[in-house]
Design a protein around this motif. Structure first.
Motif, mmCIF file in Angstrom:
data_model
loop_
_atom_site.group_PDB
_atom_site.id
_atom_site.type_symbol
_atom_site.label_atom_id
_atom_site.label_comp_id
_atom_site.label_asym_id
_atom_site.label_seq_id
_atom_site.Cartn_x
_atom_site.Cartn_y
_atom_site.Cartn_z
ATOM 1 N N VAL A 167 0.429 -0.754 -0.374
ATOM 2 C CA VAL A 167 -0.016 0.377 0.099
ATOM 3 C C VAL A 167 0.731 0.757 0.152
ATOM 4 N N ALA A 168 0.525 2.875 -0.453
ATOM 5 C CA ALA A 168 0.949 2.680 -0.467
ATOM 6 C C ALA A 168 1.233 4.192 0.582
ATOM 7 N N GLY A 169 2.490 5.078 0.555
ATOM 8 C CA GLY A 169 1.930 5.967 1.552
ATOM 9 C C GLY A 169 1.258 7.323 0.765
ATOM 10 N N ASP A 170 0.547 8.031 2.132
ATOM 11 C CA ASP A 170 -0.520 9.193 1.488
ATOM 12 C C ASP A 170 0.136 9.434 0.701
ATOM 13 N N ILE A 171 1.289 10.394 0.747
ATOM 14 C CA ILE A 171 1.843 11.314 -0.338
ATOM 15 C C ILE A 171 1.124 10.558 -1.390
ATOM 16 N N LEU A 172 2.223 9.421 -1.725
ATOM 17 C CA LEU A 172 2.655 9.015 -3.111
ATOM 18 C C LEU A 172 0.842 8.396 -3.411
ATOM 19 N N GLU A 173 -0.225 8.310 -2.579
ATOM 20 C CA GLU A 173 -1.698 8.196 -3.116
ATOM 21 C C GLU A 173 -1.973 9.323 -3.322
ATOM 22 N N ALA A 174 -1.796 10.245 -2.743
ATOM 23 C CA ALA A 174 -2.810 11.663 -2.868
ATOM 24 C C ALA A 174 -2.680 12.523 -4.859
ATOM 25 N N GLY A 175 -3.207 12.885 -4.740
ATOM 26 C CA GLY A 175 -3.288 14.051 -5.799
ATOM 27 C C GLY A 175 -2.176 15.173 -6.153
ATOM 28 N N VAL A 176 -2.167 15.629 -7.398
ATOM 29 C CA VAL A 176 -1.848 17.400 -7.723
ATOM 30 C C VAL A 176 -1.687 17.895 -6.300
ATOM 31 N N MET A 177 -3.516 17.908 -5.588
ATOM 32 C CA MET A 177 -3.587 19.516 -5.312
ATOM 33 C C MET A 177 -2.726 19.193 -3.988
ATOM 34 N N ALA A 178 -3.315 18.160 -3.426
ATOM 35 C CA ALA A 178 -3.179 17.523 -1.887
ATOM 36 C C ALA A 178 -0.823 17.831 -2.262
ATOM 37 N N GLN A 179 -0.251 17.109 -3.243
ATOM 38 C CA GLN A 179 1.150 16.961 -3.096
ATOM 39 C C GLN A 179 1.250 18.551 -3.424
ATOM 40 N N GLN A 180 0.986 19.409 -4.455
ATOM 41 C CA GLN A 180 1.288 20.621 -4.138
ATOM 42 C C GLN A 180 0.652 21.421 -3.158
ATOM 43 N N ALA A 181 -0.150 21.369 -1.771
ATOM 44 C CA ALA A 181 0.018 22.096 -0.496
ATOM 45 C C ALA A 181 1.259 21.578 0.074
ATOM 46 N N GLY A 182 1.398 20.077 -0.383
ATOM 47 C CA GLY A 182 2.717 19.802 0.915
ATOM 48 C C GLY A 182 3.231 20.584 0.518
ATOM 49 N N MET A 183 3.433 21.314 -0.566
ATOM 50 C CA MET A 183 5.512 21.742 -1.275
ATOM 51 C C MET A 183 5.052 23.305 -0.909
ATOM 52 N N THR A 184 3.654 23.868 -1.088
ATOM 53 C CA THR A 184 3.236 24.953 -0.649
ATOM 54 C C THR A 184 3.961 25.233 0.799
ATOM 55 N N ALA A 185 3.170 24.446 1.880
ATOM 56 C CA ALA A 185 3.693 24.521 3.373
ATOM 57 C C ALA A 185 5.552 24.224 3.696
ATOM 58 N N GLY A 186 6.244 23.652 2.842
ATOM 59 C CA GLY A 186 7.700 23.500 3.429
ATOM 60 C C GLY A 186 7.262 22.151 3.560
ATOM 61 N N LYS A 187 6.443 21.443 3.709
ATOM 62 C CA LYS A 187 6.792 19.783 4.144
ATOM 63 C C LYS A 187 6.872 19.520 3.290
ATOM 64 N N LEU A 188 7.144 19.286 2.075
ATOM 65 C CA LEU A 188 7.363 18.626 1.362
ATOM 66 C C LEU A 188 8.409 19.057 0.098
ATOM 67 N N THR A 189 9.178 18.700 -0.905
ATOM 68 C CA THR A 189 10.097 18.814 -2.270
ATOM 69 C C THR A 189 9.253 17.844 -3.237
ATOM 70 N N SER A 190 9.664 18.541 -4.881
ATOM 71 C CA SER A 190 9.422 17.646 -5.305
ATOM 72 C C SER A 190 11.325 16.702 -5.274
ATOM 73 N N GLN A 191 12.057 17.098 -5.298
ATOM 74 C CA GLN A 191 13.309 16.209 -5.156
ATOM 75 C C GLN A 191 12.980 14.755 -3.771
ATOM 76 N N SER A 192 12.059 15.643 -2.555
ATOM 77 C CA SER A 192 12.006 14.175 -1.764
ATOM 78 C C SER A 192 10.272 13.605 -2.680
ATOM 79 N N LEU A 193 9.514 13.721 -2.958
ATOM 80 C CA LEU A 193 8.331 13.418 -4.080
ATOM 81 C C LEU A 193 8.955 11.999 -5.132
ATOM 82 N N VAL A 194 9.556 13.085 -5.728
ATOM 83 C CA VAL A 194 10.775 12.444 -6.646
ATOM 84 C C VAL A 194 11.622 10.499 -5.964
#
Length: 528
Positions: A29-56
């Motif tokens: 089962v994928a972790g929440d952020i990997l299963e999440a969609g574009v807007m949830a991932q963007q929200a994480g990056m906007t909040a500084g909790k996620l980067t594109s590098q960490s997502l990749v």
């Protein structure tokens, strides 16, 4: 996949194991952020909790754990060795206050018939083009780069987009091997965008691009529990995509939600002077605006009853879907799509005529350095390498395409005119006009079948052909499960009706939320 590409991304060995533990919330089962969609991932990056590098990095770890180890679904044919560098550049732009749009920093996979001017090959799954790099991006690849997406890699496919043999097995290519369905590993993903379907179902990236001539987006999307959009011919450029037939080919989104598909379609749309048909798409787009409540209220939907009846349990699932449509305010009218029997043979005729010249044109423009120059070269290569290329099935379609005449022949022009007449004016247009419909609905197709190299594919019905031959839009959305295998509900409309279809599909999706992440079961359970 070339192992060097994987090691070069820094996720081999112990590092891959550590990242895999972070990427997997539970076995399969994928972790929440990997299963999440574009807007949830963007929200994480906007909040500084996620980067594109960490997502990749997390997606690369999941690919190591699921695609190349574990269940080994084999959806990825090649990884982009520059993915982390591209992600880092997108992170720097974000830090500087430059955002390109909703796809900024979002990982995307491309089907391996879409040209990329980078370190990856573009092969349509054929060993004949293994190692051949395109000299320029396909327009859809360029559009995604401009939108800030990170091209993570290429997906496996049915070789030559399933236009190789009359007894082919979908999801197999000489270069990539066999892609497995994440919902039941002994079952097929359908084709030809098999790898794109399996990869997004398994959360190996946020988004993927598939291509369709007839069914190759919507069928694997349906069997893998995804949303797929086959756009109107001309809405998305065909340039730089290894072709079957210019009269039907198009690229489109394959995603885990309607909202992600709409956002991705907005990025793909654009006029391309290399493909003049896209001039009619000038000013099109803004599909994210269709993601509003009430998209089904008052809509007249033609239930295409002539596409029911292939399997009683599938029909039962779609009847439940129809009840939801009605509860959401839609008006249902039973209809029959006219004249569908009048273009079965002429569709194949047109595809065969267009295949060889289209392939030669692609190779001349995008791979002029390749040893393979035309269809005759492909046929000869396969004969010379039969042990690897023809171990499972032959190349009847390639041979038939090579034998066809030119595109000025009367037989071709008559077949093309026949297709347009009966699929468009005396097909979809006619039934929609007579019943004053906003869309047609039907089961997208059957459940995933057991992969069978002896007998080839076992399709269980399909609603793809009318829209494919007409060049009209088709959206499929998850509609539930039969024995644990996903099935899809299709929305089909007239030319450039994508916004309306997306609005209806979104309303249905939000009312049902059918999609469940796959568990990589060895086989389907009759108790499911």
């Amino acid at each position: 996949m070339d192992r060097r590409n994987f090691v070069g991304l820094g996720v081999a060995g112990a590092a891959a194991a550590v990242l895999a533990n972070e990427a997997l919330a539970a076995p399969g089962v994928a972790g929440d952020i990997l299963e999440a969609g574009v807007m949830a991932q963007q929200a994480g990056m906007t909040a500084g909790k996620l980067t594109s590098q960490s997502l990749v990095r997390q997606y690369l770890a999941r690919i190591a754990a699921v695609d190349k180890a574990g269940p080994r679904i084999n959806a990825i044919i090649e990884l982009n060795p520059d993915a982390l560098a591209i992600a880092a550049a997108m992170d720097r732009e974000r830090a500087a206050g430059k955002l390109r749009g909703p796809l900024h920093g979002i990982p995307v996979l491309l089907k391996d018939n879409i040209a990329t001017a980078d370190k990856m090959s573009t092969t349509a799954g054929s060993l004949a083009l293994d190692g051949v790099r395109a000299v320029r991006d396909a327009h859809v690849a360029a559009q995604l780069r401009a939108a800030g997406a990170v091209i993570l890699g290429k997906t496996n496919l049915s070789e030559w987009a399933n236009m190789r043999s009359t007894h082919s097995t979908s999801g197999w290519s000489g270069r990539g091997g066999l892609t497995k369905n994440p919902y039941a590993l002994d079952r097929n993903c359908s084709g030809s965008s098999s790898g794109s379907g399996a990869a997004i179902a398994a959360s190996l990236a946020t988004l993927a691009v598939g291509t369709e001539t007839d069914g190759s987006i919507v069928s694997p999307a349906s069997t893998c529990g995804l949303v797929g959009i086959k756009p109107t011919l001309g809405l998305v450029s065909r340039s730089g995509i290894i072709p079957i037939a210019a009269s039907q080919d198009t690229a489109g989104p394959m995603t885990r939600s309607v909202s992600d598909a709409a956002l991705m379609l907005d990025a793909l749309v654009g006029v391309d002077e290399r493909d003049p048909i896209t001039r009619q798409a000038a000013g099109k787009g803004g599909y994210a605006k269709a993601l509003v409540a009430g998209g089904l209220k008052g809509k007249r939907l033609g239930v295409a009853r002539d596409f029911f009846g292939s399997y009683d349990k599938l029909d039962a699932a779609i009847e439940k879907a129809l009840a939801v449509l009605k509860a959401q305010g839609a008006i249902l009218v039973d209809v029959k799509v006219p004249n569908t029997s009048k273009y079965g043979e002429t569709e194949t005729e047109v595809l065969l005529y267009e295949f060889a010249p289209g392939l030669a044109d692609y190779l001349s423009e995008y791979a002029p350095h390749a040893a393979i120059k035309n269809m005759a070269d492909v046929i000869a290569f396969n004969q010379q390498h039969a042990g690897r290329e023809m171990a499972h099935f032959a190349q009847e379609h390639l041979v038939a395409a090579q034998a066809k005449g030119n595109l000025k022949s009367k037989q071709y022009l008559d077949a093309l005119a026949n297709n347009r007449r009966y699929a468009q004016a005396e097909g979809i247009d006619q039934v929609m006009r007579e019943h004053q419909l906003d869309a047609l609905v039907a089961p997208t197709g059957g459940t995933a079948w057991l992969t069978d190299f002896v007998n080839g594919d076992h399709y269980g019905g399909s609603f793809s052909t009318p829209a494919a031959v007409a060049g009209y839009p088709h959206v499929t959305v998850p509609a539930g499960y039969v024995y644990g295998l996903p099935v899809g509900l299709s929305f089909v409309g007239g030319a450039f009706s994508e916004a309306a279809l997306i609005g209806m599909a979104y309303a249905y999706e939000q009312a049902t939320l059918h999609r469940k992440a796959p568990r990589f079961a060895p086989s389907a359970s009759v108790k499911a």
